[in-house]
Design a protein around this motif. Structure first.
Motif, PDB file in Angstrom:
ATOM      1  N   UNK A  37     -11.883   4.833   1.353  1.00 24.07           N
ATOM      2  CA  UNK A  37     -12.240   6.130   2.653  1.00 24.07           C
ATOM      3  C   UNK A  37     -13.823   5.673   3.775  1.00 24.07           C
ATOM      4  N   UNK A  38     -14.136   6.564   4.314  1.00 24.37           N
ATOM      5  CA  UNK A  38     -15.672   6.705   4.900  1.00 24.37           C
ATOM      6  C   UNK A  38     -16.369   7.869   5.731  1.00 24.37           C
ATOM      7  N   UNK A  39     -17.829   7.575   5.788  1.00 21.59           N
ATOM      8  CA  UNK A  39     -18.246   8.992   6.433  1.00 21.59           C
ATOM      9  C   UNK A  39     -18.473   8.910   7.702  1.00 21.59           C
ATOM     10  N   UNK A  65     -11.811  10.857   5.119  1.00 14.09           N
ATOM     11  CA  UNK A  65     -12.937  10.532   5.798  1.00 14.09           C
ATOM     12  C   UNK A  65     -13.860  11.476   4.945  1.00 14.09           C
ATOM     13  N   UNK A  66     -14.718  10.975   5.162  1.00 11.90           N
ATOM     14  CA  UNK A  66     -16.371  12.354   4.478  1.00 11.90           C
ATOM     15  C   UNK A  66     -16.962  13.096   5.996  1.00 11.90           C
ATOM     16  N   UNK A  67     -16.843  14.505   5.863  1.00 15.69           N
ATOM     17  CA  UNK A  67     -17.548  15.153   7.684  1.00 15.69           C
ATOM     18  C   UNK A  67     -17.973  15.841   7.007  1.00 15.69           C
ATOM     19  N   UNK A 325     -20.939   4.181  -1.101  1.00 15.64           N
ATOM     20  CA  UNK A 325     -21.387   2.864  -1.980  1.00 15.64           C
ATOM     21  C   UNK A 325     -21.556   1.758  -0.192  1.00 15.64           C
ATOM     22  N   UNK A 326     -21.786   1.420  -0.264  1.00 15.91           N
ATOM     23  CA  UNK A 326     -22.352   0.140   0.933  1.00 15.91           C
ATOM     24  C   UNK A 326     -21.681  -0.560   1.441  1.00 15.91           C
ATOM     25  N   UNK A 362     -20.283   4.410   3.344  1.00 17.72           N
ATOM     26  CA  UNK A 362     -21.496   5.316   3.882  1.00 17.72           C
ATOM     27  C   UNK A 362     -21.671   3.671   4.818  1.00 17.72           C
ATOM     28  N   UNK A 363     -21.715   4.256   6.238  1.00 10.36           N
ATOM     29  CA  UNK A 363     -20.807   5.242   6.802  1.00 10.36           C
ATOM     30  C   UNK A 363     -19.586   4.373   7.733  1.00 10.36           C
TER      31      UNK A 363
END
Ligand code: GLA
Length: 687
Positions: A37-39, A65-67, A325-326, A362-363
């Protein structure tokens, strides 16, 4: 987590089929066992752009997704006026793309109207300055008004999204860490101390306040230790900080739980080795552990990173999430070096190998303005994929393919290490030699233990240890009476306990134990520490097991029981240590207790841990890998999976002890695996 996920999957299907919400049926009506996933910050973009972003995420096989975690001003533009319609549209649109949501509570970033109207909610820093609006985490975590305002927005969110089928769970705040030294916090601290100690006499005695005329005659005299102070006071403050964070989280949990489906987890994102508070106190009230894994210098250290994974897994003693994580690089280090090509994938599989069930970047895309314009992303400011995107797409495809294989598996081991924030603080506050770093000391044991067994748990000293054959407690400096009882019961029950340099010197008030080290464990050991020495240079250590040198710290040990054996002795050094015991061990029924009084280098640690493992009858892994390759095991549902990641800078070949199934490559049976640089293999043992 897999148990939770299978429940989520079943419930999601049921809920989706009944749903009368605006949500449309997703392409994926089951939550995948491994999630990438992703922010995503929809509030930062025109709504017309959302679908294009989500389509690109779907193409990269992102399923979460992190929202919302910084969106308070968009959710409550003015006090008491909420706008959550946009958020519901964003969540449901993501759902349409097969992407679930972790919903962040936005309390890390109070809106400007809030801090302008209620300046008392702003934190007071260690120098007595009030924080300002414009960054984040500027709130006072103890402030009642801030708690009330947080509760109101969080309850709104829970009421609206607690049954949304696409919302998997909740992330509370973001990287909780900043504390306040406000008058309010100070008063709460004094009240907290009164509850803990009952009377001032008791507190004065337990802190030995007669020392330097620190005795208190009124609770209101007790300061916040801003620049150091009495070790009892310092520990008290840290425990108060931890309890206040727990209360801060509970304030939100209390309004989420009544409105949320049981399938929705509640978590917060922690930071690896960060020790600003005792995470065992806060994680207790959460359902899932999660951490933010960053490698600012671009060079993955699998031992250090693996240890941070295992600490996090130990919070709930089950699978965890990488919440951030990057994507290549960060923006906050002195030189923000990118992970090399292939290493984002290597890191993702190293995460899974240690028990993560989700990896979230992120992100997704940088905001067009804001403090983090240089941070790594998956698409550029122009909205098109960056060079890393195909690598992430590959990870996503692999997670989809191997999710069913890894479903129901977790790290299962008979070797544990103990980790204590109190011990780390106690050493940090009185290091005695700046060369003794408690985290580095853990790493010295963790590295060879993980290499030999390929699975190590890291847990708090108060948990039930009976399932472990071997428990190593590196520098367990502060030992409460309850923890001492737990360790004694473990050894008496047949467990093998290893204490290392600086163990059991302090009691539960961070005062000296009245007996020499290891305090309440000395009788069980049949030996003790006569004296400790900070070493200016290495000293020889000898015995049948080893001829080596020790450094940094040396404890002169003695035995008091005829059945306590001297395993290693110091050679000629400072005169005091010459010829004296450095490592002693005693069998206790079917168990044992060992004390290692000094610090060894990597080569010696390898021999020493081999010995500890064989004494404890721990079976070493038969799968032996070349240096630089990390091998880990996940088990469950009758499956044993080996995950290999090549962190060496050359191609490595691994010869397998028995034929295994290559899960990444068409399930071929293989006897040997060739791993390119940053290469990964997931192998299962035939059933
Ligand atoms: C932290 C924060 C994120 C972001 C990243 C950047 O982990 O939680 O919001 O700022 O750092 O690396």
């Amino acid at each position: 987590m897999n148990r939770i996920f299978s429940t989520i999957a079943v419930l999601s299907v049921a809920i989706l089929s009944m749903a009368t919400v605006h949500s449309q049926t997703t392409a994926n009506s089951q939550v995948p066992p491994l999630l990438l996933g992703a922010a995503w910050y929809p509030e930062q973009w025109p709504e017309a752009r959302w679908d294009a972003d989500l389509a690109l995420m779907e193409k990269a096989h992102l399923h979460v997704v992190r929202v919302g975690e910084f969106a308070w001003s968009s959710m409550e533009p003015t006090e008491g006026h909420y706008d959550l319609d946009w958020l519901e549209r964003a969540i449901n649109l993501a759902g349409k793309h097969g992407i679930y949501t972790v919903l962040g509570t936005p309390t890390a970033t109070p809106p400007a109207w809030l801090t302008a109207k209620y300046p008392e909610t702003l934190r007071i820093d260690e120098n007595g300055r009030r924080d300002e609006h414009g960054n984040r985490l500027q709130y006072d975590w103890s402030n009642a008004k801030y708690r009330a305002l947080s509760r109101a927005i969080v309850e709104r969110l829970a009421t609206r999204f607690g049954h949304n089928p696409y919302v998997l769970g909740w992330q509370l705040d973001n990287e909780i860490s900043q504390i306040s030294t406000s008058d309010g916090a100070h008063k709460q601290f004094q009240d907290w101390l009164q509850k803990r100690y009952g009377t001032l006499d008791n507190l004065n005695t337990r802190w030995t306040t007669a020392y330097w005329s620190q005795s208190y005659t009124d609770w209101s005299q007790i300061p916040i230790p801003r620049r150091g102070g009495n070790p009892g006071l310092m520990l008290g403050w840290k425990l108060f900080v931890s309890d206040t964070w727990r209360g801060y989280l509970m304030n939100q949990i209390d309004v989420i739980r009544p409105h949320a489906d049981a399938r929705q987890f509640i978590t917060t994102n922690t930071m690896g080795f960060f020790d600003g508070y005792d995470h065992y106190i806060t994680e207790d009230v959460l359902d899932l552990a999660a951490w933010d894994d960053y490698v600012p210098n671009g060079k993955i250290d699998p031992v250090r990173n693996g240890m941070a994974h295992d600490i996090t897994r130990g919070f709930k003693r089950k699978n965890f999430w990488i919440m951030e994580t990057q994507p290549g690089f960060v923006n906050w280090s002195s030189v923000n070096v990118s992970l090399k090509k292939g290493d984002v994938r290597a890191l993702a599989w190293h995460d899974i190998a240690h028990g993560a069930d989700a990896v979230s970047y992120w992100q997704w895309r940088s905001a067009l303005n804001g403090q983090e314009e240089y941070h790594g992303t998956l698409v550029g400011a122009d909205g098109t994929p960056v060079p890393l995107y195909p690598e992430v797409q590959q990870i996503g495809a692999e997670f989809e393919k191997l999710g069913p294989v890894l479903a129901g598996t977790h790290v299962d081991t008979d070797v544990a290490m103990l980790h204590s924030y109190e011990s780390r603080w106690a050493i940090e506050w009185q290091r005695h030699t700046d060369k003794f770093d408690p985290v580095a000391e853990m790493g010295r044991y963790y590295g060879p233990l993980h290499e030999a067994t390929q699975a190590v748990d890291i847990v708090a000293p108060n948990v039930d240890l009976s399932k472990y054959k071997l428990v190593v407690a590196p520098a367990l400096n502060l030992l409460t009476d309850a923890d001492a009882k737990n360790l004694i019961a473990y050894v008496n029950g047949g467990g093998n306990l290893v204490l290392t340099a600086r163990s059991a010197m302090k009691n539960g008030d961070n005062g000296l134990q009245p007996e020499r080290q290891p305090g309440p464990l000395a009788a069980l050991l049949g030996g003790r520490v006569e004296q400790f020495y900070a070493l200016p240079e290495p000293v020889p250590v000898d015995g049948d097991l080893l001829h080596t040198k020790a450094s940094i710290w040396a404890e002169l040990l003695s035995t008091s029981s005829p059945d306590t054996k001297v395993v290693l002795r110091y050679g000629k050094s400072n005169g005091w240590l010459d010829g004296q015991p450095a490592v002693i061990s005693r069998r206790v029924g079917n168990g044992s207790i060992t004390y290692i009084g000094t610090v060894f280098d990597d080569a010696a640690m390898k021999t020493l841990t081999e010995w500890l493992l064989s004494e404890a009858k721990v079976t070493k892994s038969k799968l032996v890998v070349p240096e630089g390759v990390e091998a880990s095991v996940r088990q469950g549902n009758g499956k044993t999976l080996h995950i290999l990641v090549n962190f060496a800078d050359k191609v490595e070949t691994v010869t397998l002890p028995s034929p295994m199934i290559d899960e990444m490559h068409d399930k071929h049976t293989v006897r040997e695996v060739v791993l390119p640089v940053s290469g990964v293999a997931v192998l299962s043992e035939p059933r």
